[in-house]
Design a protein around this motif. Sequence first.
Motif, PDB file in Angstrom:
ATOM      1  N   ALA A 212     -15.746   3.821  12.444  1.00  0.00           N
ATOM      2  CA  ALA A 212     -14.313   3.835  12.100  1.00  0.00           C
ATOM      3  C   ALA A 212     -13.883   2.456  11.612  1.00  0.00           C
ATOM      4  O   ALA A 212     -13.082   2.338  10.671  1.00  0.00           O
ATOM      5  CB  ALA A 212     -13.483   4.272  13.305  1.00  0.00           C
ATOM      6  N   ARG A 213     -14.424   1.400  12.243  1.00  0.00           N
ATOM      7  CA  ARG A 213     -14.083   0.038  11.816  1.00  0.00           C
ATOM      8  C   ARG A 213     -14.696  -0.272  10.448  1.00  0.00           C
ATOM      9  O   ARG A 213     -14.062  -0.902   9.601  1.00  0.00           O
ATOM     10  CB  ARG A 213     -14.564  -0.982  12.857  1.00  0.00           C
ATOM     11  CG  ARG A 213     -13.907  -0.834  14.219  1.00  0.00           C
ATOM     12  CD  ARG A 213     -12.416  -1.216  14.208  1.00  0.00           C
ATOM     13  NE  ARG A 213     -12.188  -2.603  13.829  1.00  0.00           N
ATOM     14  CZ  ARG A 213     -12.327  -3.648  14.646  1.00  0.00           C
ATOM     15  NH1 ARG A 213     -12.669  -3.458  15.901  1.00  0.00           N
ATOM     16  NH2 ARG A 213     -12.104  -4.865  14.204  1.00  0.00           N
ATOM     17  N   ALA A 215     -15.307   1.806   8.166  1.00  0.00           N
ATOM     18  CA  ALA A 215     -14.622   2.609   7.148  1.00  0.00           C
ATOM     19  C   ALA A 215     -13.333   1.950   6.653  1.00  0.00           C
ATOM     20  O   ALA A 215     -12.829   2.271   5.580  1.00  0.00           O
ATOM     21  CB  ALA A 215     -14.314   4.003   7.709  1.00  0.00           C
ATOM     22  N   GLU A 216     -12.810   1.000   7.435  1.00  0.00           N
ATOM     23  CA  GLU A 216     -11.582   0.286   7.013  1.00  0.00           C
ATOM     24  C   GLU A 216     -11.884  -0.845   6.036  1.00  0.00           C
ATOM     25  O   GLU A 216     -10.971  -1.415   5.442  1.00  0.00           O
ATOM     26  CB  GLU A 216     -10.906  -0.351   8.242  1.00  0.00           C
ATOM     27  CG  GLU A 216     -10.314   0.654   9.198  1.00  0.00           C
ATOM     28  CD  GLU A 216      -9.974   0.014  10.552  1.00  0.00           C
ATOM     29  OE1 GLU A 216     -10.162  -1.216  10.720  1.00  0.00           O
ATOM     30  OE2 GLU A 216      -9.533   0.766  11.427  1.00  0.00           O
ATOM     31  N   ARG A 218     -13.102  -3.078   2.850  1.00  0.00           N
ATOM     32  CA  ARG A 218     -13.143  -2.904   1.395  1.00  0.00           C
ATOM     33  C   ARG A 218     -14.522  -3.295   0.861  1.00  0.00           C
ATOM     34  O   ARG A 218     -15.017  -2.736  -0.109  1.00  0.00           O
ATOM     35  CB  ARG A 218     -12.058  -3.754   0.749  1.00  0.00           C
ATOM     36  CG  ARG A 218     -11.631  -3.232  -0.611  1.00  0.00           C
ATOM     37  CD  ARG A 218     -10.722  -4.203  -1.292  1.00  0.00           C
ATOM     38  NE  ARG A 218     -11.402  -5.488  -1.461  1.00  0.00           N
ATOM     39  CZ  ARG A 218     -10.884  -6.530  -2.084  1.00  0.00           C
ATOM     40  NH1 ARG A 218      -9.677  -6.459  -2.575  1.00  0.00           N
ATOM     41  NH2 ARG A 218     -11.551  -7.647  -2.208  1.00  0.00           N
ATOM     42  N   SER A 266     -12.278 -10.037   7.252  1.00  0.00           N
ATOM     43  CA  SER A 266     -12.195  -8.630   6.848  1.00  0.00           C
ATOM     44  C   SER A 266     -13.538  -8.087   6.338  1.00  0.00           C
ATOM     45  O   SER A 266     -13.626  -6.917   5.984  1.00  0.00           O
ATOM     46  CB  SER A 266     -11.136  -8.477   5.754  1.00  0.00           C
ATOM     47  OG  SER A 266     -11.615  -9.057   4.560  1.00  0.00           O
ATOM     48  N   THR A 341     -20.091   6.261   8.501  1.00  0.00           N
ATOM     49  CA  THR A 341     -18.961   5.646   7.797  1.00  0.00           C
ATOM     50  C   THR A 341     -18.386   6.631   6.777  1.00  0.00           C
ATOM     51  O   THR A 341     -17.163   6.752   6.628  1.00  0.00           O
ATOM     52  CB  THR A 341     -19.401   4.330   7.129  1.00  0.00           C
ATOM     53  OG1 THR A 341     -19.969   3.487   8.136  1.00  0.00           O
ATOM     54  CG2 THR A 341     -18.236   3.610   6.479  1.00  0.00           C
ATOM     55  N   LYS A 345     -14.648   8.366   6.611  1.00  0.00           N
ATOM     56  CA  LYS A 345     -13.787   8.339   5.420  1.00  0.00           C
ATOM     57  C   LYS A 345     -13.490   9.740   4.898  1.00  0.00           C
ATOM     58  O   LYS A 345     -12.644   9.921   4.027  1.00  0.00           O
ATOM     59  CB  LYS A 345     -14.448   7.514   4.315  1.00  0.00           C
ATOM     60  CG  LYS A 345     -14.522   6.035   4.674  1.00  0.00           C
ATOM     61  CD  LYS A 345     -14.525   5.149   3.463  1.00  0.00           C
ATOM     62  CE  LYS A 345     -13.163   5.089   2.831  1.00  0.00           C
ATOM     63  NZ  LYS A 345     -13.047   4.049   1.802  1.00  0.00           N
TER      64      LYS A 345
END
Length: 362
Positions: A212-213, A215-216, A218, A266, A341, A345
């Motif tokens: 989940a992380r 998938a955030e 970029r 990030s 992942t 998404k």
Amino acid sequence: DKGGHRHFMAKEIAEQPARLTDLLGAYMGKDGVELPAPGIDFAAIERLTMVACGTAFYACLTAKYWFEQIAGLPVEVDVASEFRYREPPIGAGTAALFVSQSGETADTLAALRYCRGKADRILSVVNVAESSIARESDLALPIHAGPEIGVASTKAFSCQLTVLLLLALDAARARGRLDDAAFAARLDELRTLPGLMNQALGIDDAAHAISARLAEARDILFLGRGRMYPLAHEGALKLKEISYIHAEAYASGELKHGPIALIDKSVPVIVMAPRDELFDKSVSNMQEVMARGGKVVLITDAAGADEAGDGVWQVLRLPACPPALAPILYAVPAQLLAYHTALAKGTDVDQPRNLAKSVTVE
Ligand code: M6R
């Protein structure tokens, strides 16, 4: 038939231990590696040129490390679309080897045809035994992966790698780089591979937990050194294909030559680093990433986790394994991270946008 799995990709990841058992059974005879007739005399060649596309190309890049380090055989590797138009000189003493799951990839087939009449021998490593590439080779080596339906190649990759490692060992013996005892020990190592792959599949929950992380993000970077470097590319390709997240791979030592400018908090950075002879170097590159806030996922074994796991965002633990097998074993977390992942998404895992399973046009 997805065999009870949600996707073909999940089924194909899970069946790798069984397919590798089939493969090893087909290639390992009592006295060593048994190749289909007419075989190849590795003592008689001076150079190997390997050509492929996509995942099969990364299998070739990995095999270069094996052929050069274990067998002392110089290897060139190229993507088929570049190779075929470059007019590379192919001299006597060269064997050309083409790797393709489908055996129908247009650029790879054209590269094979270019080598016809120039190379001493045309070899191929294929999944589809009756394919064009297999038929047009002097010697076609099947990978015994069974049909691969998911567009993202998984079991074909691990099976390609395993056939290529068997070939490298065969070459090492033929070229006097491994005596009988050392060769037998290497084959014994290979026999442990299906069991190791089975254990590696146990990181499924851990891969799911961080997906989940991921998938955030970029952008995601993959780092590897030595024989793990091509696998960094394969991990990045897998993630791009099915999650549509921008992913890049770098040789760990190249980081400070430019890509480190990309790092901030990030950017997840996936580091593939078994506790091998290059581990300390990989760790110091990883620490450079952490010092700039990068979120590191360290994929390593228990010894590596003990030594370098402190302060790392996530550690995924694989079983310890003989160094030569690590690129095959560590394919499993690369595949599972991409798979989970993509699920997070909500993308179409088996039929990603814009992609075809077999690329028969150039
Ligand atoms: O059938 P081939 O092995 O020749 O295919 C080569 C590539 O098109 C293929 O590996 C592609 O990169 C996959 N979608 C990777 O997952």
